[in-house]
Write an enzyme that holds these catalytic residues in place. Structure first.
Site, short mmCIF file in Angstrom:
data_model
loop_
_atom_site.label_atom_id
_atom_site.label_comp_id
_atom_site.label_asym_id
_atom_site.label_seq_id
_atom_site.Cartn_x
_atom_site.Cartn_y
_atom_site.Cartn_z
N PHE A 117 0.85 -0.99 0.01
CA PHE A 117 -0.06 0.11 0.00
C PHE A 117 1.01 1.36 -0.17
CE2 PHE A 117 -4.51 1.10 0.93
CZ PHE A 117 -5.20 -0.10 0.32
N GLN A 231 -7.51 14.82 3.03
CA GLN A 231 -6.91 13.81 2.04
C GLN A 231 -7.68 13.46 0.85
OE1 GLN A 231 -6.60 9.33 2.65
NE2 GLN A 231 -4.72 10.28 2.91
N HIS A 233 -7.79 11.33 -2.34
CA HIS A 233 -7.06 9.99 -3.03
C HIS A 233 -6.72 10.19 -4.41
CE1 HIS A 233 -6.92 6.00 -3.91
NE2 HIS A 233 -7.18 5.48 -2.69
N LEU A 243 -14.33 5.54 -5.62
CA LEU A 243 -13.09 5.11 -5.41
C LEU A 243 -12.69 3.94 -6.14
CD1 LEU A 243 -10.62 5.67 -3.43
CD2 LEU A 243 -11.57 3.51 -2.23
N GLU A 246 -6.77 1.85 -3.57
CA GLU A 246 -5.13 2.02 -3.62
C GLU A 246 -4.51 0.86 -3.94
OE1 GLU A 246 -3.29 5.13 -1.35
OE2 GLU A 246 -2.08 3.43 -0.39
N ARG A 288 -0.27 9.16 -0.35
CA ARG A 288 -1.63 9.86 -1.31
C ARG A 288 -1.37 11.34 -1.61
NH1 ARG A 288 -6.56 6.45 1.56
NH2 ARG A 288 -5.95 4.61 0.59
N HIS A 356 -11.51 12.28 0.14
CA HIS A 356 -11.39 10.93 0.47
C HIS A 356 -11.77 10.76 2.20
CE1 HIS A 356 -10.96 6.64 0.47
NE2 HIS A 356 -9.97 6.48 1.24
N ARG A 391 -2.70 10.61 6.14
CA ARG A 391 -2.99 9.43 6.58
C ARG A 391 -2.55 8.39 5.50
NH1 ARG A 391 -6.85 5.08 5.46
NH2 ARG A 391 -8.10 6.74 4.11
C1 LIG Z 1 -14.96 4.31 -0.47
C2 LIG Z 1 -13.87 4.48 0.68
C3 LIG Z 1 -12.93 3.23 0.65
C4 LIG Z 1 -12.11 3.25 1.79
N1 LIG Z 1 -11.02 2.25 1.93
C5 LIG Z 1 -10.40 1.86 2.93
C6 LIG Z 1 -9.21 1.34 3.20
O1 LIG Z 1 -9.26 0.20 2.19
N2 LIG Z 1 -8.47 0.98 4.18
C7 LIG Z 1 -8.76 1.96 5.32
O2 LIG Z 1 -8.01 1.76 6.13
N3 LIG Z 1 -9.66 2.83 5.08
C8 LIG Z 1 -10.38 2.84 4.10
N4 LIG Z 1 -11.33 4.03 3.89
C9 LIG Z 1 -11.43 4.94 5.03
C10 LIG Z 1 -12.34 4.15 6.17
O3 LIG Z 1 -13.14 3.25 5.66
C11 LIG Z 1 -13.15 5.07 7.15
O4 LIG Z 1 -12.36 6.08 7.46
C12 LIG Z 1 -14.01 4.46 8.24
O5 LIG Z 1 -14.49 3.29 7.76
C13 LIG Z 1 -14.56 5.43 9.09
O6 LIG Z 1 -15.23 4.55 10.07
P1 LIG Z 1 -16.04 5.19 10.97
O7 LIG Z 1 -16.64 3.99 12.01
O8 LIG Z 1 -15.15 6.10 11.73
O9 LIG Z 1 -17.46 5.63 10.70
P2 LIG Z 1 -18.52 5.12 9.46
O10 LIG Z 1 -18.22 3.90 9.26
O11 LIG Z 1 -18.47 6.44 8.56
O12 LIG Z 1 -19.61 5.15 10.48
C14 LIG Z 1 -20.42 6.54 10.92
C15 LIG Z 1 -21.62 6.26 11.65
O13 LIG Z 1 -21.97 7.29 12.48
C16 LIG Z 1 -23.52 7.18 12.06
N5 LIG Z 1 -23.83 8.68 12.30
C17 LIG Z 1 -23.37 9.90 11.68
N6 LIG Z 1 -24.07 10.96 11.99
C18 LIG Z 1 -25.18 10.49 12.65
C19 LIG Z 1 -26.03 11.08 13.35
N7 LIG Z 1 -26.47 12.43 13.07
N8 LIG Z 1 -26.94 10.30 14.22
C20 LIG Z 1 -26.71 9.12 14.36
N9 LIG Z 1 -25.72 8.43 13.79
C21 LIG Z 1 -25.05 9.23 13.07
C22 LIG Z 1 -23.63 6.67 10.74
O14 LIG Z 1 -24.96 6.32 10.99
C23 LIG Z 1 -22.72 5.39 10.94
O15 LIG Z 1 -23.15 4.43 11.53
C24 LIG Z 1 -12.07 4.07 2.96
C25 LIG Z 1 -13.07 5.33 2.88
C26 LIG Z 1 -13.94 5.17 1.79
C27 LIG Z 1 -14.91 6.29 1.67
#
Ligand SMILES: Cc1cc2nc3c(=O)[nH]c(=O)nc-3n(C[C@H](O)[C@H](O)[C@H](O)COP(=O)(O)OP(=O)(O)OC[C@H]3O[C@@H](n4cnc5c(N)ncnc54)[C@H](O)[C@@H]3O)c2cc1C
Length: 585
Positions: A117, A231, A233, A243, A246, A288, A356, A391
């Protein structure tokens, strides 16, 4: 108004929220956990992650190397005590997921497979094809079902924190299918609400990533840290912003300009290497921020390809062959066919950089605690200072696990011996939160449309706070966001119904995005240097003397955010030169 009593309330049921919920349940099954999410947990953005999760597992790798890659990749803005803890906990969490049923890809001998990566000098990214986030989230979700103490509140929209007696004691949330506001009285609250990429128009982020969790904490007086670091991407589809992971480059895909040249060699990212054999840390496997910035320069030089979707460069994976692509990158093939009509087996695919990930977020210490007692944060909404100014790909999914768990343990620790909440005072606070929603419904002097304000916000962010920034542009962005926040006070709510009122939720999300955008633009204007993802055309050098510090943006109501600074924790790696020419480890 109904009161729901619990011990720990968690806002967000993505990777961080679910991991935190499981950790609370395991630490003490007698604690009642309320897991609140505006979408069904499996629809959280974590599900969309493709490439994988980083953790040292092979014999030629070490914690030291993962530490150095993360700190250097973050342009020395990471807190090094946090990184040290992270790299040692990462493999434990990935093995834990394995035991809970995560189907990691395997080598022929049965050991865990890893892939290269960007910015990682060794192969250490665990993956499940190119659907890693889906499998991780599914594993966490099914595991969470074992614990009767985790009570789910799916499709509840969190509104405001309840802060009484100097500590956070719960929150209000609206049940989306009925429009009823409920109050959650909790001894501690963990925010795991995800990122805010949607303040930009062109983003890989799901539509729900609107920074609600960050804004809730910010309005309650908790600073947002390092918000200027956004960031890009390097490889998004030019029409939808979807996306292309990577892992495309990790598996050997190359980036070409109009002349068919692997142009990254012109940007200090190493010599050309044979196709299909990426040399680690160089060329397409640069970090990135650098790879996205190189695109911008190619655009200025007129070296990009003009397509029906705008200016692009090409990502070429044809040499990998159909069999390998179907085994390792099936989703990427599907996405390119579905959205562009291009089969990556036969043609190079046009791509461009796309917003991203937010490095910044709710400021926490290494245990996930904020300055507000009783309030904790984890995941993308938090800034625990792991990622610094940039990141590295595949560190985020592991961050959710490592720090989702530690925030949970801190929250459990905090609630020991706490007195019961003063229900009367909390109810009064909850009524204030309810009154704000009622005011929106009864507003008769509204003049501003939600979609109009949102478009203006996105336009100014794209124009003035993108890959390269200037004083003039950032000042314009600060002024415009300030003005939009004033005009937001007159936003019109068109739909007055109670059942799944999506108009209302979009209005509320816009309020959160504007608050995050305000912290972001002011912090960016104040940082007069170039570091990681924050590049200024008027201050091109990194300035450790003045800016080896975290920015801390404080909410000031409708006034402009106030920015203060916090020292970076350096334990063993003094700031150095980021070298991706291949000769440096
Ligand atoms: C397309 C894509 C691919 C990626 N690929 C990778 C990868 O391969 N490797 C890597 O390390 N990272 C990757 N990332 C980054 C990583 O996936 C994210 O940073 C991470 O999943 C975020 O997780 P989280 O639990 O913080 O938030 P999320 O998974 O975004 O969850 C947020 C939660 O908060 C809740 N929420 C938000 N606002 C409210 C509200 N007002 N009331 C109630 N609930 C609310 C939502 O319902 C959800 O359940 C990628 C990101 C994207 C967009």
């Amino acid at each position: 108004m109904e009161i729901i009593h619990c011990d720990v309330a968690i806002v967000g049921a993505g990777g961080a929220g679910l991991r935190a919920a499981i950790a609370v349940a395991q630490a003490d099954p007698s604690l009642k956990v309320a897991l609140i999410s505006k979408v069904y947990p499996m629809r959280s953005h974590t599900c969309a992650a493709e490439g994988g999760a980083a953790g040292v597992v092979k014999v030629d790798d070490s914690f030291e190397m993962h530490f150095n890659d993360t700190v250097g990749g973050g342009d020395w803005l990471s807190d090094q005590d946090c990184v040290e803890y992270f790299v040692t906990e990462a493999p434990k969490e990935l093995i834990q997921l394995e035991h809970w049923g995560c189907p990691w890809n395997r080598e022929a001998d049965g050991s865990v497979a890893v892939r290269p990566f960007g910015g990682m000098q060794k192969q250490r990214t665990w993956f499940a094809a190119d659907k890693s986030g889906f499998h991780i989230l599914h594993t966490l979700f099914q595991t969470s079902l074992q614990f009767p103490s985790i009570l789910r509140f799916d499709e509840y929209f969190a509104l405001d924190l309840l802060v009484e007696d100097g500590r956070c004691q719960g929150l209000t949330a609206m049940e989306m299918r009925s429009g009823m506001i409920k109050q959650f009285h909790a001894k501690s609250v963990i925010i795991a609400g995800g990122g805010a990429g949607r303040i930009f128009p062109f983003s890989t982020n799901g539509a729900i990533k609107t920074g609600d969790g960050m804004a809730m904490a910010y309005r309650a007086g908790v600073p947002l840290k390092d918000m200027e670091f956004v960031q890009y991407h390097p490889t998004g589809l030019p029409n939808t912003g979807s996306l292309l992971t990577e892992a495309c480059r990790g598996e050997g895909g190359v980036l070409l300009n109009k002349q068919g040249r692997r142009y990254l060699q012109d940007y200090g990212m190493g010599p050309e290497t044979p196709l299909g054999k990426p040399q680690l840390k160089t060329m397409e496997l640069g970090p990135r921020d650098r790879v996205s910035q190189a695109y911008w320069h190619e655009l200025q030089k007129g070296n990009t390809v003009t397509t029906q979707w705008g200016e692009c460069v090409l990502l070429d994976m044809r040499h990998l062959g159909e069999k390998y692509i179907d085994e390792r990158l099936p989703l990427v093939r599907e996405l390119a066919i579905a959205y562009l009509g291009i089969d990556i087996v036969k043609d190079a695919v046009p791509i461009r950089p796309v917003v991203h990930y937010m490095m910044g977020g709710i400021s926490t210490n290494t245990k996930g605690a904020t300055i507000l007692p009783g309030l904790f944060a984890a995941g993308e909404c938090a800034c625990i200072s792991l990622n610094g100014a940039n990141r590295l790909g595949s560190n985020s999914l592991v961050e959710l696990l490592v720090f989702g768990k530690s925030a949970a343990l801190s929250a459990v620790d905090f609630i020991k011996d706490l007195p019961p909440p003063d229900t009367t005072k909390l109810e009064a606070l909850a009524r204030q939160s309810q009154a704000k929603i009622r005011e929106l419904f009864s507003r008769t002097d509204g003049t501003e449309s939600m979609s109009g304000l949102r478009k203006e916000m996105m336009d100014t962010m794209e124009k003035n706070a993108g890959i390269y920034r200037t004083e003039l542009g950032l000042q314009e962005a600060v002024n415009q966001i300030n003005e939009l926040r004033q005009r937001y006070q007159k936003v019109i709510l068109n739909d007055k119904s109670n059942v799944f009122n999506t108009d209302l939720f979009q209005v509320l999300e816009l309020g959160s995005m504007l608050d995050c955008a305000s912290a972001l633009t002011v912090s960016a204007l104040e940082r007069k240097e170039s570091r990681g993802a924050h590049q200024r055309l008027d201050y091109v050098e990194r300035d450790d003397l003045h800016f080896l510090r975290h920015s801390m943006a404080y909410f000031q109501g409708l006034e402009q955010a106030k920015v203060d600074y916090l020292d970076v924790v350096i334990t063993k790696s003094p700031p150095g030169v980021r070298d991706y020419s291949g000769g440096h480890s």
